[in-house]
Design an enzyme around this catalytic site. Structure first.
Site, PDB file in Angstrom:
ATOM      1  N   ASP A 177       0.830  -1.212   0.000  1.00 47.53           N
ATOM      2  CA  ASP A 177       0.000   0.000   0.000  1.00 47.53           C
ATOM      3  C   ASP A 177       0.864   1.261   0.000  1.00 47.53           C
ATOM      4  O   ASP A 177       1.967   1.263   0.548  1.00 47.53           O
ATOM      5  CB  ASP A 177      -0.890  -0.027   1.257  1.00 47.53           C
ATOM      6  CG  ASP A 177      -2.066   0.920   1.125  1.00 47.53           C
ATOM      7  OD1 ASP A 177      -2.312   1.452   0.020  1.00 47.53           O
ATOM      8  OD2 ASP A 177      -2.745   1.154   2.141  1.00 47.53           O
ATOM      9  N   GLY A 178       0.330   2.315  -0.599  1.00 41.48           N
ATOM     10  CA  GLY A 178       0.994   3.619  -0.525  1.00 41.48           C
ATOM     11  C   GLY A 178       1.534   4.150  -1.839  1.00 41.48           C
ATOM     12  O   GLY A 178       2.153   5.218  -1.862  1.00 41.48           O
ATOM     13  N   ASN A 179       1.305   3.445  -2.932  1.00 42.14           N
ATOM     14  CA  ASN A 179       1.810   3.914  -4.244  1.00 42.14           C
ATOM     15  C   ASN A 179       1.247   5.283  -4.607  1.00 42.14           C
ATOM     16  O   ASN A 179       1.955   6.160  -5.086  1.00 42.14           O
ATOM     17  CB  ASN A 179       1.397   2.955  -5.369  1.00 42.14           C
ATOM     18  CG  ASN A 179       2.041   1.594  -5.236  1.00 42.14           C
ATOM     19  OD1 ASN A 179       3.006   1.441  -4.512  1.00 42.14           O
ATOM     20  ND2 ASN A 179       1.501   0.613  -5.936  1.00 42.14           N
TER      21      ASN A 179
ATOM     22  N   HIS B  22       2.313   3.633  -9.081  1.00 43.24           N
ATOM     23  CA  HIS B  22       2.148   2.206  -9.375  1.00 43.24           C
ATOM     24  C   HIS B  22       3.329   1.675 -10.193  1.00 43.24           C
ATOM     25  O   HIS B  22       3.733   0.527 -10.038  1.00 43.24           O
ATOM     26  CB  HIS B  22       0.834   1.953 -10.124  1.00 43.24           C
ATOM     27  CG  HIS B  22      -0.376   2.225  -9.265  1.00 43.24           C
ATOM     28  ND1 HIS B  22      -0.486   1.752  -7.970  1.00 43.24           N
ATOM     29  CD2 HIS B  22      -1.517   2.920  -9.500  1.00 43.24           C
ATOM     30  CE1 HIS B  22      -1.636   2.152  -7.454  1.00 43.24           C
ATOM     31  NE2 HIS B  22      -2.284   2.866  -8.354  1.00 43.24           N
TER      32      HIS B  22
ATOM     33  N   SER C 158      -7.678  -5.583   4.944  1.00 43.21           N
ATOM     34  CA  SER C 158      -8.335  -5.267   3.667  1.00 43.21           C
ATOM     35  C   SER C 158      -8.615  -6.505   2.808  1.00 43.21           C
ATOM     36  O   SER C 158      -8.298  -6.539   1.618  1.00 43.21           O
ATOM     37  CB  SER C 158      -7.499  -4.265   2.868  1.00 43.21           C
ATOM     38  OG  SER C 158      -7.369  -3.063   3.584  1.00 43.21           O
TER      39      SER C 158
ATOM     40  N   GLU D 244     -12.019  -5.282  -4.900  1.00 44.14           N
ATOM     41  CA  GLU D 244     -12.646  -3.972  -4.679  1.00 44.14           C
ATOM     42  C   GLU D 244     -11.964  -2.853  -5.478  1.00 44.14           C
ATOM     43  O   GLU D 244     -12.510  -1.765  -5.623  1.00 44.14           O
ATOM     44  CB  GLU D 244     -12.631  -3.617  -3.187  1.00 44.14           C
ATOM     45  CG  GLU D 244     -13.578  -4.469  -2.323  1.00 44.14           C
ATOM     46  CD  GLU D 244     -13.104  -5.903  -2.111  1.00 44.14           C
ATOM     47  OE1 GLU D 244     -11.879  -6.124  -2.025  1.00 44.14           O
ATOM     48  OE2 GLU D 244     -13.953  -6.814  -2.068  1.00 44.14           O
ATOM     49  N   ASN D 245     -10.748  -3.129  -5.993  1.00 45.05           N
ATOM     50  CA  ASN D 245      -9.997  -2.075  -6.703  1.00 45.05           C
ATOM     51  C   ASN D 245     -10.640  -1.640  -8.026  1.00 45.05           C
ATOM     52  O   ASN D 245     -10.284  -0.601  -8.586  1.00 45.05           O
ATOM     53  CB  ASN D 245      -8.545  -2.510  -6.982  1.00 45.05           C
ATOM     54  CG  ASN D 245      -7.660  -2.475  -5.750  1.00 45.05           C
ATOM     55  OD1 ASN D 245      -6.667  -3.200  -5.662  1.00 45.05           O
ATOM     56  ND2 ASN D 245      -7.999  -1.638  -4.769  1.00 45.05           N
ATOM     57  N   TRP D 246     -11.602  -2.419  -8.540  1.00 45.96           N
ATOM     58  CA  TRP D 246     -12.279  -2.046  -9.796  1.00 45.96           C
ATOM     59  C   TRP D 246     -13.006  -0.715  -9.641  1.00 45.96           C
ATOM     60  O   TRP D 246     -13.299  -0.050 -10.629  1.00 45.96           O
ATOM     61  CB  TRP D 246     -13.295  -3.119 -10.223  1.00 45.96           C
ATOM     62  CG  TRP D 246     -12.666  -4.431 -10.540  1.00 45.96           C
ATOM     63  CD1 TRP D 246     -12.722  -5.558  -9.782  1.00 45.96           C
ATOM     64  CD2 TRP D 246     -11.874  -4.772 -11.697  1.00 45.96           C
ATOM     65  NE1 TRP D 246     -12.004  -6.572 -10.376  1.00 45.96           N
ATOM     66  CE2 TRP D 246     -11.488  -6.116 -11.552  1.00 45.96           C
ATOM     67  CE3 TRP D 246     -11.444  -4.067 -12.825  1.00 45.96           C
ATOM     68  CZ2 TRP D 246     -10.701  -6.782 -12.489  1.00 45.96           C
ATOM     69  CZ3 TRP D 246     -10.664  -4.728 -13.775  1.00 45.96           C
ATOM     70  CH2 TRP D 246     -10.308  -6.063 -13.600  1.00 45.96           C
TER      71      TRP D 246
ATOM     72  N   ARG E  82      -4.829  -2.596   8.847  1.00 45.78           N
ATOM     73  CA  ARG E  82      -5.931  -3.541   8.581  1.00 45.78           C
ATOM     74  C   ARG E  82      -5.511  -4.511   7.488  1.00 45.78           C
ATOM     75  O   ARG E  82      -4.524  -4.283   6.778  1.00 45.78           O
ATOM     76  CB  ARG E  82      -7.199  -2.780   8.187  1.00 45.78           C
ATOM     77  CG  ARG E  82      -7.024  -1.842   7.028  1.00 45.78           C
ATOM     78  CD  ARG E  82      -8.348  -1.223   6.576  1.00 45.78           C
ATOM     79  NE  ARG E  82      -8.109  -0.201   5.589  1.00 45.78           N
ATOM     80  CZ  ARG E  82      -8.070   1.110   5.837  1.00 45.78           C
ATOM     81  NH1 ARG E  82      -8.288   1.562   7.053  1.00 45.78           N
ATOM     82  NH2 ARG E  82      -7.820   1.961   4.866  1.00 45.78           N
TER      83      ARG E  82
HETATM   84  C1  FPP Z   1      -1.979   0.246  -3.138  1.00 44.67           C
HETATM   85  O1  FPP Z   1      -1.514   1.572  -3.220  1.00 44.67           O
HETATM   86  C2  FPP Z   1      -1.487  -0.509  -4.232  1.00 44.67           C
HETATM   87  C3  FPP Z   1      -2.263  -1.082  -5.198  1.00 44.67           C
HETATM   88  C4  FPP Z   1      -3.715  -0.994  -5.252  1.00 44.67           C
HETATM   89  C5  FPP Z   1      -1.652  -1.816  -6.293  1.00 44.67           C
HETATM   90  C6  FPP Z   1      -0.438  -2.620  -5.952  1.00 44.67           C
HETATM   91  C7  FPP Z   1       0.205  -2.909  -7.227  1.00 44.67           C
HETATM   92  C8  FPP Z   1       1.528  -2.843  -7.493  1.00 44.67           C
HETATM   93  C9  FPP Z   1       2.562  -2.566  -6.496  1.00 44.67           C
HETATM   94  C10 FPP Z   1       2.013  -3.000  -8.887  1.00 44.67           C
HETATM   95  C11 FPP Z   1       1.740  -4.279  -9.590  1.00 44.67           C
HETATM   96  C12 FPP Z   1       2.023  -5.526  -8.862  1.00 44.67           C
HETATM   97  C13 FPP Z   1       2.778  -6.556  -9.330  1.00 44.67           C
HETATM   98  C14 FPP Z   1       2.797  -7.845  -8.594  1.00 44.67           C
HETATM   99  C15 FPP Z   1       3.588  -6.455 -10.542  1.00 44.67           C
HETATM  100  P1  FPP Z   1      -2.606   2.718  -3.271  1.00 44.67           P
HETATM  101  O2  FPP Z   1      -2.807   3.108  -4.697  1.00 44.67           O
HETATM  102  O3  FPP Z   1      -3.841   2.292  -2.560  1.00 44.67           O
HETATM  103  O4  FPP Z   1      -1.844   3.871  -2.513  1.00 44.67           O
HETATM  104  P2  FPP Z   1      -2.504   4.955  -1.555  1.00 44.67           P
HETATM  105  O5  FPP Z   1      -3.024   4.214  -0.353  1.00 44.67           O
HETATM  106  O6  FPP Z   1      -1.362   5.822  -1.243  1.00 44.67           O
HETATM  107  O7  FPP Z   1      -3.584   5.619  -2.328  1.00 44.67           O
END
Ligand code: FPP
Length: 231
Positions: free
Chosen positions: A15-17, A32, A184, A62-64, A182
Site C-alpha cells: 500500500d501507498g503507491n 504504481h 483489507s 474492490e480495486n475495480w 488492517r
Molecule cells: C496500493 O496503493 C497498491 C495497489 C492498489 C496496487 C499494488 C500494485 C503494485 C505494487 C504494482 C503491480 C504488482 C505486481 C505484482 C507487478 P494505493 O494506490 O492504494 O496507494 P494509496 O493508499 O497511497 O492511495
C-alpha cells in the site's frame, strides 16, 4: 540473521503507491510504476534471504471501483510485469502463481498470465503468488462452493485445502506498508495465525533494509498458535 527464524511464507499488502506519487506532484499511476519496480527488487531480496513463498496483493476485488484510468494503468503494468520478468523468473527457477478470479481480466492479460503460470509450474526455488482480482472472503466462498458441489463435508481442513493457493499454505508473516492497520480482505482464512507487521513506509520506499527490519521483528515473536507453550 538466524536462518531458522526466516519466515517460509510472507504475504505483502503493498500500500501507498498513490500517496508516494502525490507527494512528488505526480499522478497515482507514477506511483504504481515505482511500486512495480519495487516488486522486482523485494522479490529478489526475499528469495536471497531464504523466503520460499511471497504472496503479493496486486489488485483486490474492490480495486475495480478506482478511476478507469488508474485501473487501466494497473492492468498495463501487470501485462508488462508478467512479460518482462518471465525470462528472469524462468532463469532463476522461480514459480509464478496467480490467486483470484482472473476470468474477468482482458483476454490478452489472461493469456500472458496463463503462459507465466504454465511455463514456471515446475520451478521450485521460490513462489511469487500474486493476488489479482483477489478477495479473502470471495476465496472462502469459492472453497465452500467447491466442497458443496463435490458433496464434501465443510470442515476447517477441507476449506483450507480448497482455497485458491492451498498448496502454498499459510503465511507466517503478513506485512502491510503505507500506514494503514488492517488486512483489507487479504488472506483472511490462511492468515488466522500469521504474525502481522505494519509500517508507515510507502510501498515504493519499502527497500531491502525495510524487509530485513520486518523479518527481524518476526524473528522476535513467540508464535503459540493458540496454545500455551511456545511452538
Ligand atoms: C496500493 O496503493 C497498491 C495497489 C492498489 C496496487 C499494488 C500494485 C503494485 C505494487 C504494482 C503491480 C504488482 C505486481 C505484482 C507487478 P494505493 O494506490 O492504494 O496507494 P494509496 O493508499 O497511497 O492511495
Amino acid at each position: 540473521m538466524e536462518t531458522s527464524k526466516i519466515p517460509s511464507h510472507v504475504g505483502i499488502i503493498m500500500d501507498g503507491n498513490g500517496r508516494w506519487a502525490l507527494l512528488r506532484g505526480e499522478k497515482r499511476s507514477y506511483g504504481h510504476r515505482a511500486g512495480t519496480a519495487n516488486v522486482e527488487k523485494i522479490t529478489e531480496h526475499a528469495f536471497k534471504l531464504g523466503i520460499k513463498t511471497l504472496s503479493l496483493y496486486a489488485f483486490s476485488s474492490e480495486n475495480w471501483a478506482r478511476p478507469k484510468e488508474e485501473v487501466d494503468e494497473l492492468m498495463r503494468l501487470l501485462e508488462t510485469y508478467f512479460k518482462k520478468f518471465l525470462k528472469k523468473v524462468e532463469k532463476e527457477k522461480l514459480r509464478i502463481n496467480v490467486m483470484g478470479d482472473t476470468s474477468v481480466l482482458s483476454a490478452k492479460l489472461q493469456k500472458i498470465i496463463n503462459k507465466a503460470v504454465e511455463t514456471t509450474r515446475a520451478n521450485d526455488v521460490g513462489v511469487i503468488n500474486i493476488g489479482l482480482n483477489y478477495g479473502g472472503r470471495q476465496e472462502i466462498v469459492y472453497a465452500v462452493n467447491k466442497l458443496l458441489k463435490e458433496n464434501k463435508e465443510i470442515t476447517v481442513e477441507n476449506i483450507s485445502e480448497n482455497l485458491y493457493s492451498a498448496e502454498f499454505g499459510e503465511p507466517d508473516l503478513i506485512i502491510r506498508t503505507g500506514g494503514e492497520i488492517r488486512l483489507s480482505n487479504f488472506m483472511l482464512y490462511q492468515g488466522a495465525y500469521s504474525e502481522l507487521y505494519f509500517t508507515d513506509v510507502l510501498w515504493p520506499d519499502f527497500d531491502e533494509k525495510e524487509l530485513d527490519k520486518a523479518i527481524d521483528a518476526f524473528s522476535k515473536r513467540h508464535r503459540r498458535f493458540g496454545k500455551v507453550e511456545e511452538s
